[in-house]
Design a protein around this motif. Sequence first.
Motif, PDB file in Angstrom:
ATOM      1  N   ALA A  18       6.131   8.619   2.129  1.00  0.00           N
ATOM      2  CA  ALA A  18       4.888   8.751   1.566  1.00  0.00           C
ATOM      3  C   ALA A  18       4.278  10.196   2.027  1.00  0.00           C
ATOM      4  O   ALA A  18       3.859  11.120   1.269  1.00  0.00           O
ATOM      5  CB  ALA A  18       3.924   7.737   1.564  1.00  0.00           C
ATOM      6  N   PHE A  30       1.474   3.946  -3.009  1.00  0.00           N
ATOM      7  CA  PHE A  30       0.891   5.516  -2.406  1.00  0.00           C
ATOM      8  C   PHE A  30       2.090   6.280  -2.872  1.00  0.00           C
ATOM      9  O   PHE A  30       1.888   7.574  -3.071  1.00  0.00           O
ATOM     10  CB  PHE A  30       0.594   5.647  -0.879  1.00  0.00           C
ATOM     11  N   PHE A  58      -5.076  -1.377   0.206  1.00  0.00           N
ATOM     12  CA  PHE A  58      -5.505  -0.768   1.599  1.00  0.00           C
ATOM     13  C   PHE A  58      -6.726  -1.586   2.277  1.00  0.00           C
ATOM     14  O   PHE A  58      -6.532  -1.647   3.595  1.00  0.00           O
ATOM     15  CB  PHE A  58      -6.105   0.873   1.408  1.00  0.00           C
ATOM     16  N   VAL A  93      -3.881   0.456  -5.126  1.00  0.00           N
ATOM     17  CA  VAL A  93      -3.872   1.028  -3.799  1.00  0.00           C
ATOM     18  C   VAL A  93      -4.883   0.545  -2.743  1.00  0.00           C
ATOM     19  O   VAL A  93      -4.779   0.674  -2.008  1.00  0.00           O
ATOM     20  CB  VAL A  93      -3.648   2.599  -4.038  1.00  0.00           C
ATOM     21  N   GLU A  94      -6.086   0.797  -3.560  1.00  0.00           N
ATOM     22  CA  GLU A  94      -7.258   0.333  -2.890  1.00  0.00           C
ATOM     23  C   GLU A  94      -7.352  -1.101  -2.373  1.00  0.00           C
ATOM     24  O   GLU A  94      -7.725  -1.338  -1.241  1.00  0.00           O
ATOM     25  CB  GLU A  94      -8.631   0.660  -3.775  1.00  0.00           C
ATOM     26  N   PHE A 147       0.962  -1.277  -0.159  1.00  0.00           N
ATOM     27  CA  PHE A 147       0.005   0.053  -0.110  1.00  0.00           C
ATOM     28  C   PHE A 147       0.988   1.185  -0.083  1.00  0.00           C
ATOM     29  O   PHE A 147       0.776   2.048  -0.734  1.00  0.00           O
ATOM     30  CB  PHE A 147      -0.842  -0.040   1.221  1.00  0.00           C
ATOM     31  N   TRP A 148       1.848   1.327   1.000  1.00  0.00           N
ATOM     32  CA  TRP A 148       2.645   2.465   0.892  1.00  0.00           C
ATOM     33  C   TRP A 148       3.559   2.602  -0.254  1.00  0.00           C
ATOM     34  O   TRP A 148       3.690   3.900  -0.445  1.00  0.00           O
ATOM     35  CB  TRP A 148       3.459   2.508   2.089  1.00  0.00           C
TER      36      TRP A 148
END
Length: 387
Positions: free
Chosen positions: A360, A34, A333, A329-330, A30-31
């Motif tokens: 980030a 992002f 997350f 990303v979604e 995720f990071w």
Amino acid sequence: VGGIAGTLSLMILAPPLAEVALSFSTFEYFWLAFLGLMCATLVARSSPVKAIAAMFIGLLVACVGIENPGGVPRFTFGLTDLFGGIEPIPALVGVFAVAQVMRAMLTPEPPPIPKRKFGSILAGQWKLTRKYNVQMTRGNIVGIIIGVLPGAGADMAAWVSYAMSKRFSKEPEKFGTGHVEGLVEAGASNNASIASGWVPSLLFGIPGDTIAAIAIGVLYMKGLNPGPTLFTEKASSMYAIYLMFIIANLLMIPLGIIMIRLASHVLRAPRSSIMPVIMLCCAVGSFAIGNNMFGVVTVATFGIIGYVMEENGYPVAAMVLGIVMGTMVEQAFVTSLIKSDGSILPFFERPISAILAALAIGAVIWPVVLWLWLRLKRKSPAATPAG
């Protein structure tokens, strides 16, 4: 030079990163995604606020369809064609190619290029290399860094480096007139990122661009499944890939010279002849992706969106990156929230995740800090000499 620098970075960075990647979970993914989104806004040619706004438009487009963690239709408006979401390639063709055609239609045609004999393409290259060695080195470094970011790709590296070159140039007013400085840095960055872009492709199976996506499919067909174990179980195949990149960069010199010679004739063709051919290629290509007219409509729609955005100073590259990276990303997350039972703390507790989170968040805060600093600088009274 940029291509070989990128290949060396792939050879040096990939094995240690493979060991780190074995400990990656959805929190790190995720990071990482992002961070890739935010880096596109840091060096945007327009204001960071407009770049972030463009990125959010891309993320909104990525929400369309049912390919989301909930599996429910979103923003489909009852149209079955939207259930599969918006394909990145038609959107990319629209905002770059069709928008350029629209711009050409609305601007007067430049005078024809006078017929003249082309000299040697290689003449003076060593002089340029020595003159712009700083720009070339900076382009190599930026290209390697952006190439490693998942989903960024060579085009993004070239745009970012061109913007940086203009920002740090002593002659920024010459940019856009055929000035070589920006082209040197953008070219080095473009070539360096192609090889380094294989780092996320081979480690995580995340393509840096369309070509890498096709190549990943070929690797799967050959039994080389992308992942950290690829560097331990198929080490000989990895060295073959490294050698292939070096040979490809050397072959690019004679092949590139031939293509430059051929492409020079396109510049002499009238715009009224070139633009319809470009539109035809856009329409045929978008239709071929899904074998339906919806792809053509998508290209036309994003052509209008891209034209309006560029006319108002919103970078379309940030929007395209949002479209490409939004789903990843979604999903990362939501999956992370499910694993942590809704807690945000695990996003920052793991060491690698905490480092990526700090980078980030720093990328998010930086435009605000820059804006405040410029605002305070304008308001500060000019120092007056003592009488």
